[in-house]
Design a protein around this motif. Structure first.
Motif, short mmCIF file in Angstrom:
data_model
loop_
_atom_site.label_atom_id
_atom_site.label_comp_id
_atom_site.label_asym_id
_atom_site.label_seq_id
_atom_site.Cartn_x
_atom_site.Cartn_y
_atom_site.Cartn_z
N LYS A 102 63.07 31.90 46.84
CA LYS A 102 62.41 32.25 48.09
C LYS A 102 62.01 33.73 48.13
N ASN A 103 62.57 34.51 47.22
CA ASN A 103 62.26 35.94 47.17
C ASN A 103 61.07 36.26 46.28
N PHE A 104 60.55 35.27 45.57
CA PHE A 104 59.46 35.52 44.64
C PHE A 104 58.24 34.70 45.01
N TRP A 105 57.09 35.22 44.61
CA TRP A 105 55.83 34.52 44.86
C TRP A 105 54.94 34.65 43.63
N LYS A 106 54.25 33.59 43.29
CA LYS A 106 53.25 33.66 42.24
C LYS A 106 52.02 32.91 42.69
N PRO A 107 50.86 33.40 42.30
CA PRO A 107 49.62 32.78 42.76
C PRO A 107 49.42 31.39 42.18
N GLU A 108 48.95 30.48 43.01
CA GLU A 108 48.58 29.15 42.58
C GLU A 108 47.12 29.17 42.13
N PRO A 109 46.69 28.18 41.37
CA PRO A 109 45.27 28.14 40.98
C PRO A 109 44.37 28.22 42.20
N GLY A 110 43.35 29.03 42.12
CA GLY A 110 42.46 29.24 43.25
C GLY A 110 42.57 30.66 43.77
N LYS A 111 42.16 30.85 45.02
CA LYS A 111 42.16 32.18 45.62
C LYS A 111 43.19 32.29 46.74
N ILE A 118 43.40 37.57 45.29
CA ILE A 118 43.87 37.20 43.96
C ILE A 118 43.28 35.85 43.59
N GLU A 119 42.68 35.79 42.41
CA GLU A 119 42.15 34.52 41.92
C GLU A 119 42.89 34.15 40.64
N ARG A 120 43.47 32.96 40.66
CA ARG A 120 44.21 32.47 39.51
C ARG A 120 43.47 31.31 38.86
N GLN A 121 43.19 31.46 37.56
CA GLN A 121 42.53 30.40 36.80
C GLN A 121 43.55 29.72 35.89
N THR A 122 43.45 28.43 35.78
CA THR A 122 44.33 27.67 34.90
C THR A 122 43.93 27.95 33.44
N PRO A 123 44.79 27.62 32.49
CA PRO A 123 44.41 27.79 31.08
C PRO A 123 43.10 27.09 30.72
N ALA A 124 42.90 25.90 31.28
CA ALA A 124 41.66 25.17 30.99
C ALA A 124 40.45 25.92 31.55
N GLU A 125 40.59 26.46 32.74
CA GLU A 125 39.48 27.19 33.36
C GLU A 125 39.21 28.50 32.64
N ALA A 126 40.29 29.17 32.21
CA ALA A 126 40.13 30.47 31.56
C ALA A 126 39.81 30.35 30.08
N GLY A 127 40.03 29.16 29.52
CA GLY A 127 39.75 28.96 28.10
C GLY A 127 40.74 29.64 27.19
N ASN A 128 41.98 29.79 27.67
CA ASN A 128 43.02 30.36 26.81
C ASN A 128 44.34 29.66 27.08
N GLN A 129 45.40 30.15 26.47
CA GLN A 129 46.70 29.47 26.56
C GLN A 129 47.46 29.76 27.84
N TYR A 130 47.13 30.87 28.50
CA TYR A 130 47.96 31.32 29.61
C TYR A 130 47.27 31.33 30.97
N GLY A 131 45.97 31.14 30.99
CA GLY A 131 45.27 31.28 32.25
C GLY A 131 44.89 32.73 32.48
N LYS A 132 44.35 33.02 33.65
CA LYS A 132 43.88 34.37 33.93
C LYS A 132 44.04 34.68 35.41
N THR A 133 44.50 35.90 35.70
CA THR A 133 44.63 36.37 37.08
C THR A 133 43.75 37.58 37.28
N THR A 134 42.89 37.53 38.28
CA THR A 134 42.04 38.67 38.61
C THR A 134 42.33 39.10 40.04
N VAL A 135 42.19 40.39 40.30
CA VAL A 135 42.46 40.92 41.62
C VAL A 135 41.26 41.72 42.12
N ARG A 136 41.06 41.68 43.42
CA ARG A 136 40.00 42.48 44.05
C ARG A 136 40.53 43.03 45.36
N VAL A 137 40.64 44.35 45.43
CA VAL A 137 41.11 44.99 46.65
C VAL A 137 39.97 44.99 47.66
#
Length: 267
Positions: A21-30, A151-170
């Motif tokens: 409950k103390n941690f958060w991670k982005p789900e696929p999407g924005k 925050i936009e989180r892409q799945t590995p399939a969307e990012a075309g790699n093994q780990y996915g991709k996280t991008t940020v925009r302030v």
């Protein structure tokens, strides 16, 4: 007996039973979050911790390096890298603790759930620091004039790699954390101490984990050779040939590593 220390430790253990409950991670999407001032270090909301992800047993160890204390695995990694041998240098890099940065955030739309810790890697960290260092943005955690982060989180399939991709925009607009004074006070007051959510292993515990990693028990051995990639993922290699050449080379590498271990800790 110091009862206050007992109570403090009890509270720590109780909080650790539900650390999710103390941690958060982005789900696929924005998603949108807001980094908030950190109660336990008001000068800097970013907490840098170091971890060992590749010591086997699918277990993660927090490195004492996080607090400026000696780490036998780090010492051993430094020893390997100083040998001048390419294979030992690669092994040393694999064994080094890896940095993970955390920031206290509230998730937009879930403000009532309170402050959670968002963990991210070097790329996101550098981008956030770059924005804060830009005089056009400055302190994005400010309670009144700070800025939210998309925050936009892409799945590995969307990012075309093994780990996915996280991008940020302030976001460019300055907004308050919340207009609710009671909620704001709760956000400031009710924050866990991140370092208490992890258990720091002792020097000897890490030394034992390293020894087991270098010399796994027979029931952990398999008929194929296993190596560890730079990201800590185990990868199987082909069985050795009948000539025994590969086996001899692998044995020699193992002996070199074990010799370095013996020299460092038994001399």
């Amino acid at each position: 007996m110091d009862i206050s220390q007992i109570k403090s430790r009890l509270n720590q253990l109780q909080s650790q039973t539900s650390t999710t409950k103390n941690f958060w991670k982005p789900e696929p999407g924005k998603q949108v979050v807001r980094i908030v001032p950190y109660k336990h270090n008001k000068a800097n909301p970013f907490i840098e911790l170091f971890f060992h992800y590749n010591l086997g047993n699918n277990k993660t160890y927090m490195s004492p390096v996080s607090f400026g204390r000696p780490d036998p695995v780090q010492e051993f990694a430094d020893k390997l890298k100083s040998t001048g041998e390419k294979d030992e240098w690669i092994q040393g890099k694999r064994l080094e603790p890896k940095m993970r940065t955390f920031a206290p955030v509230i998730v937009r739309g879930q403000e009532s759930e309170g402050v959670k810790f968002w963990g991210f890697g070097k790329t996101v960290y550098q981008e956030l620091l770059g924005v804060i260092a830009d005089p056009d943005y400055g302190d994005i955690t400010d309670a009144v004039n700070g800025r939210d982060i998309m925050i936009e989180r892409q799945t590995p399939a969307e990012a075309g790699n093994q780990y996915g991709k996280t991008t940020v925009r302030v976001k460019p607009n300055q907004t308050p954390i919340t207009d609710n004074k009671e909620l704001l006070q709760t956000i400031f007051d009710n924050q866990a101490d991140l370092t208490e959510l992890y258990t720091e292993p002792t020097y000897d515990e890490l030394k034992d984990a390293l020894a087991n990693y270098l010399n796994p028990s027979s029931d952990e051995e398999t008929t194929t050779n296993t190596t560890t990639t730079s990201n800590g993922v185990a990868a199987s290699t082909a069985p050795t040939s009948n000539t025994g050449t590969t086996a001899t080379a692998d044995t020699k590498k193992t002996e070199n590593v074990e010799d370095a271990f013996d020299q460092l800790f038994n001399s």
